[in-house]
Write a protein that holds these residues in place. Structure first.
Motif, PDB file in Angstrom:
ATOM      1  N   GLN A  93       0.667  -1.447   0.158  1.00  0.00           N
ATOM      2  CA  GLN A  93      -0.216   0.153  -0.234  1.00  0.00           C
ATOM      3  C   GLN A  93       0.894   0.843  -0.277  1.00  0.00           C
ATOM      4  O   GLN A  93       0.281   2.010  -0.395  1.00  0.00           O
ATOM      5  N   PHE A  94       2.192   1.551   0.887  1.00  0.00           N
ATOM      6  CA  PHE A  94       2.802   2.609   0.945  1.00  0.00           C
ATOM      7  C   PHE A  94       3.243   2.377  -0.511  1.00  0.00           C
ATOM      8  O   PHE A  94       3.509   3.390  -1.022  1.00  0.00           O
ATOM      9  N   LYS A  96       2.234   1.703  -3.144  1.00  0.00           N
ATOM     10  CA  LYS A  96       0.948   2.467  -4.658  1.00  0.00           C
ATOM     11  C   LYS A  96       1.017   4.246  -4.028  1.00  0.00           C
ATOM     12  O   LYS A  96       0.816   4.654  -4.752  1.00  0.00           O
ATOM     13  N   THR A  97       0.693   4.273  -2.687  1.00  0.00           N
ATOM     14  CA  THR A  97       0.999   5.716  -2.090  1.00  0.00           C
ATOM     15  C   THR A  97       2.139   6.544  -2.712  1.00  0.00           C
ATOM     16  O   THR A  97       1.999   7.170  -3.677  1.00  0.00           O
ATOM     17  N   LEU A 100       1.498   6.550  -6.347  1.00  0.00           N
ATOM     18  CA  LEU A 100       0.381   7.625  -6.918  1.00  0.00           C
ATOM     19  C   LEU A 100       1.991   8.801  -6.537  1.00  0.00           C
ATOM     20  O   LEU A 100       1.260  10.394  -7.646  1.00  0.00           O
ATOM     21  N   ALA A 101       1.874   9.426  -5.561  1.00  0.00           N
ATOM     22  CA  ALA A 101       2.043  10.519  -5.409  1.00  0.00           C
ATOM     23  C   ALA A 101       3.239  10.870  -6.217  1.00  0.00           C
ATOM     24  O   ALA A 101       4.583  12.564  -6.352  1.00  0.00           O
ATOM     25  N   ARG A 160       5.895  10.650   6.261  1.00  0.00           N
ATOM     26  CA  ARG A 160       4.496   9.321   5.315  1.00  0.00           C
ATOM     27  C   ARG A 160       3.926  11.193   5.088  1.00  0.00           C
ATOM     28  O   ARG A 160       3.275  10.154   4.233  1.00  0.00           O
ATOM     29  N   LYS A 164       2.166  11.491   1.455  1.00  0.00           N
ATOM     30  CA  LYS A 164       0.309  11.261   1.401  1.00  0.00           C
ATOM     31  C   LYS A 164      -0.080  12.193   0.683  1.00  0.00           C
ATOM     32  O   LYS A 164      -1.122  12.735  -0.040  1.00  0.00           O
ATOM     33  N   ALA A 167       0.373  12.616  -2.088  1.00  0.00           N
ATOM     34  CA  ALA A 167      -0.392  11.276  -3.223  1.00  0.00           C
ATOM     35  C   ALA A 167      -1.939  12.076  -3.177  1.00  0.00           C
ATOM     36  O   ALA A 167      -2.680  11.588  -4.386  1.00  0.00           O
ATOM     37  N   LYS A 168      -2.451  12.569  -2.216  1.00  0.00           N
ATOM     38  CA  LYS A 168      -3.686  13.030  -2.136  1.00  0.00           C
ATOM     39  C   LYS A 168      -4.251  13.556  -3.278  1.00  0.00           C
ATOM     40  O   LYS A 168      -5.319  13.645  -3.931  1.00  0.00           O
ATOM     41  N   GLY A 171      -4.033  12.230  -7.114  1.00  0.00           N
ATOM     42  CA  GLY A 171      -5.361  11.660  -7.183  1.00  0.00           C
ATOM     43  C   GLY A 171      -6.592  12.864  -7.286  1.00  0.00           C
ATOM     44  O   GLY A 171      -7.175  11.850  -8.746  1.00  0.00           O
ATOM     45  N   THR A 234      -3.925   3.840 -10.348  1.00  0.00           N
ATOM     46  CA  THR A 234      -5.081   4.255  -9.978  1.00  0.00           C
ATOM     47  C   THR A 234      -6.512   3.745 -10.469  1.00  0.00           C
ATOM     48  O   THR A 234      -6.132   2.734 -11.182  1.00  0.00           O
TER      49      THR A 234
END
Length: 317
Positions: A93-94, A96-97, A100-101, A160, A164, A167-168, A171, A234
């Protein structure tokens, strides 16, 4: 030779008097070793530096130094990933984050793990050195039990949170890009090839940079779209890939498929908005329960002091 021995003995005796520790204590031995090793280490490093500085070596540029450091971190991260990281389910999961970032600072997930681990260890070392310094200066030192866990944890938490947040933000941009791409895809009536994808992604902020190459797409459309979805990473990218491949095989059902895809993205947006509302609600509840948290802290404080005293007895001060 006798003078050197007397000097070392006097230094050790002075350290015992300042720190207030007894003969044979662990801290006394640690302090004695540091007092002897640090000046000796500095002297040896100075000699090595003077010797190597006289050698005729080509000057390494800053970019080459950064690239060398990156390769070392990547090598360490690869070994760490193979032996330990893959065993943790949260690492995927990290990964993927970080993807995504868009890999902040140009670092991959394994490299970020190395950086965060190194930073936490550095903060831990600083806390220990501060404790030893206080022990040498003050006769009643306090073991930094709280700082021992707080500062390494804070350093990892900050990094972290930074990943995040990026990434948010990215996204959300990608989500809006796909909504725009689906809208343009629905307006195209005759285009059912690479041109269709190119036009639908042309007005986006991020997705246009991932447009499949025309030669790769014509050679194998499915493989090209798989790479497109994998590069973005995504759920919306997977949905877009499936929609495009379906339209190419079933152009008569194009409108219905696009509508279903748009509804899927809208549901994902609604779910993300619900998560944001829950985060705000949690923060508001924490603000309201502030006095309760303070009371819990007051209850824990005596146990914290007790553990500090026990640890102090164990290490010998």
């Amino acid at each position: 030779m006798d003078t050197i021995v007397d000097f070392i003995s006097n230094v050790i005796l002075a350290f015992k008097m300042v720190s207030g520790t007894e003969t044979g204590s662990i801290l006394t031995w640690i302090g004695s070793i540091l007092i002897i090793a640090l000046p000796l280490g500095i002297f040896i490093l100075s000699i090595v530096y003077l010797f190597t500085s006289r050698l005729d070596k080509p000057q390494v540029t800053r970019q080459q130094q950064i690239e060398t450091l990156r390769k070392r971190v990547d090598r360490i991260g690869t070994q760490f990933e193979k032996r330990a990281l893959r065993k943790f389910k949260h690492y995927s999961q990290f990964e993927k984050t970080v993807k995504l970032a868009d890999h902040p600072w140009g670092l991959s997930a394994k490299e970020w793990v190395v950086v965060m681990t190194s930073t936490a260890l550095l903060m831990l070392l600083l806390v220990i050195l501060q404790f030893l310094f206080d022990l040498m200066v003050s006769k009643a030192p306090s073991f930094p039990l709280f700082s021992l866990f707080f500062w390494p944890g804070v350093s990892v938490f900050i990094m972290r949170s930074y990943i995040k947040s990026k990434a948010k933000k990215r996204g959300k941009i990608i989500q809006y890009d796909f909504m725009r791409a689906f809208n343009r895809l629905g307006d195209l009536e005759k285009e059912t090839s690479h041109r269709m994808i190119e036009i639908s992604l042309a007005g986006t902020r991020i997705l246009k940079h991932y447009t499949p190459r025309i030669d790769v797409f014509k050679n194998n459309p499915k493989e090209a779209m798989e790479k497109f979805a994998d590069d973005i990473g995504t759920d919306e990218a997977t949905l877009f890939k499936n929609t495009v491949l379906y339209i190419m095989n079933n152009p008569q059902n194009k409108s219905a498929q696009i509508i279903r895809a748009e509804m899927g993205i809208q549901k994902a947006r609604a779910a993300d908005e619900q998560k944001d509302l829950k985060v705000l609600d949690t923060g508001f509840n924490l603000l309201l329960f502030g006095p309760f948290i303070v009371n819990v802290g007051m209850l824990i404080l005596p146990w914290y002091q007790f553990f500090k005293q026990q640890i102090g007895k164990l290490i010998g001060y």
